[in-house]
Every structure is written in structure tokens, then in C-alpha cells.
Design an enzyme around this catalytic site. Sequence first.
Site, mmCIF file in Angstrom:
data_model
loop_
_atom_site.group_PDB
_atom_site.id
_atom_site.type_symbol
_atom_site.label_atom_id
_atom_site.label_comp_id
_atom_site.label_asym_id
_atom_site.label_seq_id
_atom_site.Cartn_x
_atom_site.Cartn_y
_atom_site.Cartn_z
ATOM 1 N N MET A 71 0.863 -1.186 0.000
ATOM 2 C CA MET A 71 0.000 0.000 0.000
ATOM 3 C C MET A 71 0.894 1.229 0.000
ATOM 4 O O MET A 71 1.656 1.463 0.965
ATOM 5 C CB MET A 71 -0.947 0.003 1.214
ATOM 6 C CG MET A 71 -2.058 -1.029 1.116
ATOM 7 S SD MET A 71 -3.248 -0.932 2.486
ATOM 8 C CE MET A 71 -2.352 -1.783 3.784
ATOM 9 N N ALA A 72 0.787 1.976 -1.100
ATOM 10 C CA ALA A 72 1.613 3.167 -1.265
ATOM 11 C C ALA A 72 1.336 4.134 -0.124
ATOM 12 O O ALA A 72 0.183 4.358 0.248
ATOM 13 C CB ALA A 72 1.297 3.821 -2.603
ATOM 14 N N CYS B 186 -2.988 -1.311 -10.239
ATOM 15 C CA CYS B 186 -3.261 0.082 -9.878
ATOM 16 C C CYS B 186 -4.371 0.671 -10.765
ATOM 17 O O CYS B 186 -4.271 0.656 -11.986
ATOM 18 C CB CYS B 186 -1.975 0.896 -10.011
ATOM 19 S SG CYS B 186 -2.197 2.569 -9.441
ATOM 20 N N GLY C 189 -8.914 -9.077 -1.170
ATOM 21 C CA GLY C 189 -10.100 -8.219 -1.226
ATOM 22 C C GLY C 189 -11.039 -8.492 -0.088
ATOM 23 O O GLY C 189 -11.557 -9.605 0.061
ATOM 24 N N ASP C 190 -11.236 -7.459 0.748
ATOM 25 C CA ASP C 190 -12.258 -7.468 1.786
ATOM 26 C C ASP C 190 -12.023 -8.468 2.916
ATOM 27 O O ASP C 190 -12.970 -9.055 3.438
ATOM 28 C CB ASP C 190 -13.648 -7.719 1.176
ATOM 29 C CG ASP C 190 -14.036 -6.652 0.162
ATOM 30 O OD1 ASP C 190 -13.300 -5.655 0.040
ATOM 31 O OD2 ASP C 190 -15.074 -6.817 -0.505
ATOM 32 N N GLY D 16 -5.003 -5.973 2.939
ATOM 33 C CA GLY D 16 -4.657 -4.561 2.806
ATOM 34 C C GLY D 16 -5.336 -3.709 3.857
ATOM 35 O O GLY D 16 -4.901 -3.625 5.015
HETATM 36 C C1 LIG Z 1 -3.820 3.361 0.411
HETATM 37 C C2 LIG Z 1 -3.668 2.204 -0.540
HETATM 38 C C3 LIG Z 1 -2.547 2.117 -1.333
HETATM 39 C C4 LIG Z 1 -2.385 1.038 -2.206
HETATM 40 N N1 LIG Z 1 -1.248 0.927 -2.933
HETATM 41 C C5 LIG Z 1 -1.040 -0.175 -3.692
HETATM 42 C C6 LIG Z 1 0.182 -0.386 -4.361
HETATM 43 O O1 LIG Z 1 1.093 0.445 -4.308
HETATM 44 N N2 LIG Z 1 0.334 -1.534 -5.079
HETATM 45 C C7 LIG Z 1 -0.666 -2.463 -5.192
HETATM 46 O O2 LIG Z 1 -0.484 -3.490 -5.855
HETATM 47 N N3 LIG Z 1 -1.844 -2.283 -4.573
HETATM 48 C C8 LIG Z 1 -2.032 -1.183 -3.811
HETATM 49 N N4 LIG Z 1 -3.207 -1.037 -3.140
HETATM 50 C C9 LIG Z 1 -4.222 -2.117 -3.221
HETATM 51 C C10 LIG Z 1 -4.030 -3.130 -2.090
HETATM 52 O O3 LIG Z 1 -2.776 -3.773 -2.195
HETATM 53 C C11 LIG Z 1 -5.143 -4.196 -2.140
HETATM 54 O O4 LIG Z 1 -5.055 -4.877 -3.351
HETATM 55 C C12 LIG Z 1 -6.530 -3.600 -2.005
HETATM 56 O O5 LIG Z 1 -6.575 -2.656 -0.951
HETATM 57 C C13 LIG Z 1 -7.583 -4.682 -1.773
HETATM 58 O O6 LIG Z 1 -7.310 -5.416 -0.626
HETATM 59 P P1 LIG Z 1 -8.094 -5.129 0.760
HETATM 60 O O7 LIG Z 1 -9.548 -5.293 0.503
HETATM 61 O O8 LIG Z 1 -7.532 -6.141 1.715
HETATM 62 O O9 LIG Z 1 -7.763 -3.720 1.142
HETATM 63 C C14 LIG Z 1 -3.399 0.044 -2.309
HETATM 64 C C15 LIG Z 1 -4.545 0.157 -1.512
HETATM 65 C C16 LIG Z 1 -4.692 1.213 -0.626
HETATM 66 C C17 LIG Z 1 -5.924 1.278 0.226
#
Ligand SMILES: Cc1cc2nc3c(=O)[nH]c(=O)nc-3n(C[C@H](O)[C@H](O)[C@H](O)COP(=O)(O)O)c2cc1C
Length: 379
Positions: free
Chosen positions: A25-26, A109, A213-214, A236
Site C-alpha cells: 500500500m503506497a 493500480c 479483497g475485503d 490490505g
Molecule cells: C492506500 C492504498 C494504497 C495502495 N497501494 C497499492 C500499491 O502500491 N500496489 C498495489 O499493488 N496495490 C495497492 N493497493 C491495493 C491493495 O494492495 C489491495 O489490493 C486492495 O486494498 C484490496 O485489498 P483489501 O480489501 O484487503 O484492502 C493500495 C490500496 C490502498 C488502500
Amino acid sequence: MTLAVTSPLALGRHEVWPPVVLAPMAGITNVAFRTLCREQGGGVYVCEMITTRALVERIPKTLKMIAFAPDEDFRSLQLYGVDPDVTAAAVRMVAEEGLADHIDLNFGCPVPKVTRRGGGSALPWRRRLFGRIVRQAVAAAAPAGIPVTVKMRKGIDDDHLTYVEAGLIAQEAGVAAVALHARTAQQRYSGNADWDAIATLKQALDVPVLGNGDIWEAADAMRMVAHTGADGVVVGRGCLGRPWLFADLSAAFAGTPSQALPTLGEVAAIMARHARLLVQALEDERHGCADFRKHVAWYLKGFPVGGDLRRSLAMISSLAELEDLLGKLDPEIPFPPESLGQPRGRINAPGKVSLPYGWLDSRDDDTVPDGAEMDDSGG
Ligand SMILES: Cc1cc2nc3c(=O)[nH]c(=O)nc-3n(C[C@H](O)[C@H](O)[C@H](O)COP(=O)(O)O)c2cc1C
């Protein structure tokens, strides 16, 4: 619930247990946040996205971003690239200079400034270009024995799904695993992740499939694995303001589920530590404190803390100020159960995906898109 995953996740010669990945997560998963998460449990903890162009050009800010803690024994780096040659050069640099132990390639992305140029989640549509990037990355990583994985979305939108084909291409190219964030680019972070798509991908591939995801609680990870047959999970937003989620995930995969419910005093101690680690990583107190501000609302989600105190915490500029404000919190307040299982972080609305002119018309054009290489990292 029966435990669906009992074997470690194999990434090349590395074995990861539990099969849990902190999603890149950037702006979040820097060395400070990874340190807090790693202390809680096992898994892979991926750093912030780094652009291949910035890496090969040795942009100082980028070189700082690839810092790993001395005890980080499985250094996981995510690269963003659109040009097979630049990507290969970046991977070669990582391999020859021993900069990481694992490389993940970002094809997920959804940010308009990226897809408009054909990068990120737009790229797998151009399947030949996608294949070239992954093949060259795998070849450049091979001499150092570095496993390469890809992280992608389902596709551009429901009419332009790419994940099964892209997964097969990546597998053929020699990746160690494929992670699927089960949304389309068009969905951004809205709606629900489509876990059925993770199951479909798992059926289609022989290499490990990681579901993303989620996952808001460890129980969600167990449900995802049971539902999809995935070999591991990528987490994430669920761990934003909650690094202890990785302790719950470790316990769940060990078959002894438990749920950390820190009091406000315990959360405050983690907040102070997070800020100190950021100051240390960024080598600047103001900068570290400014970076910490975005985490405040996540840590305090659901706790009865007044608006003034919340606002002050979200504007700190020194560690002393933070400690002073944290001292005003009632340490005995229990963790708010109503905030469990709830989405946190980005939940933005779906939106039309900006693409380069004519992008959808030719899937087999493997011209490197113009201007899609970002020269900064993080995003
Ligand atoms: C603040 C933020 C920054 C993210 N930056 C990246 C990134 O740099 N590279 C990437 O592959 N995914 C990035 N994602 C996506 C997450 O890696 C992840 O795929 C997405 O949040 C879904 O997973 P989750 O439901 O567990 O959050 C980012 C998500 C968030 C919320």
C-alpha cells in the site's frame, strides 16, 4: 470451520507460514508499518510500490523507500513497470545488488493517471506486452533465485476481464504465484470483492493463487480460503490502524483462533511506537509526524474520543505533542466491538477507466505505452 490451508506458501525456494501477505500500500507499507505488523505474526510483508524507472535511475527518494529493517529476513519489493527492458533492468539491479528476496509486479493500480497511460490495471489487456514484462522480469530474477509474483485485478471492467488469461500467461512466464484483487479497475475500491473469481483462477492455475479483497478479520481470511481454495491471502485495508490483525491471522491459520482487542491505552502505545518508527525511518521528526497523521483516524476508529482531541492528534508535528495528546486518552476504554468486521480505508465509488486512445482495440499490440513510466514512487 475446517482449516483449508495447512501447508506453507511456497515462493520459489522460500516457504512462508502462515500464508499471509501484507498487501503493498503506497504511503503505508513502509519499513515503520511493516515492523509493527511483522512483530505480530508470520507472513510476507510487501513494501510500498517502487517504479522501475525511478529505481534504475537511482532517484534518492526511491532508494530510501526500499529500506528494509535489519531483521527483515524476507525482503519483499513491489515494482511497477510498463517497459519490459526497464523492468528487466530494475529486477537485474535488485538481483545483482541483493536489494530484496522477492519481487511482486504491480498490475492492479486503478489510478487514472496510471491507466490513462496504459499502466497498472490497464496493462494485462495488452497480453503480449504483459507477457514480455513478466517473462523478462522472471529471467532477470532467476540467477539470484528471487521469486517473482504478479498482483492484478480481474480486468478493466466486466466486459474486459483479463485475470484468467493473464494468470495463465504469468504462470507460463515462470512466476512463483499470482495474487488477485478480485475487483475490476472500474470498481476501484467499491462494492464487494468477487471471491468466486479467486476460485475460478485457482481452478485454472497450477502455481499458488493468493486471494485479495475485503478481509477485515482473520475469520474473513478463513472464509476466503474455504470459499476459493486459495493458497494464501493478501490483506490490505483491514490492517490499517490494526497491525495486530496479523496476530489474529497467525492464530487462525494455526487452528487456534483468537482476536486481539486492545484497550485504548494499548492502542495509544502502538500509535506512539508507529510515530517513533516513522521518525526514525524518515530521519526527520516533523516529516515522520506528518506522515503519521493519516493513521490517527484508523487507530481510533470506533473509540469514544472527542472531535477536538482527534483533530489535534491528526495535526501533530512532534513526538512530544503526540505523547502529550495520547496521555489525554482514557487507557481503560475497551476496544469497540462495533468497529470489527467493518471496512476501513478507501471505499471510493466506481468510475470509468481512463485508457489511452484505441487501447481496447488491439490486445496484441505490444508497443510500450508512451509516458506510462512514472518517475516517482509510491503513487
Ligand atoms: C492506500 C492504498 C494504497 C495502495 N497501494 C497499492 C500499491 O502500491 N500496489 C498495489 O499493488 N496495490 C495497492 N493497493 C491495493 C491493495 O494492495 C489491495 O489490493 C486492495 O486494498 C484490496 O485489498 P483489501 O480489501 O484487503 O484492502 C493500495 C490500496 C490502498 C488502500
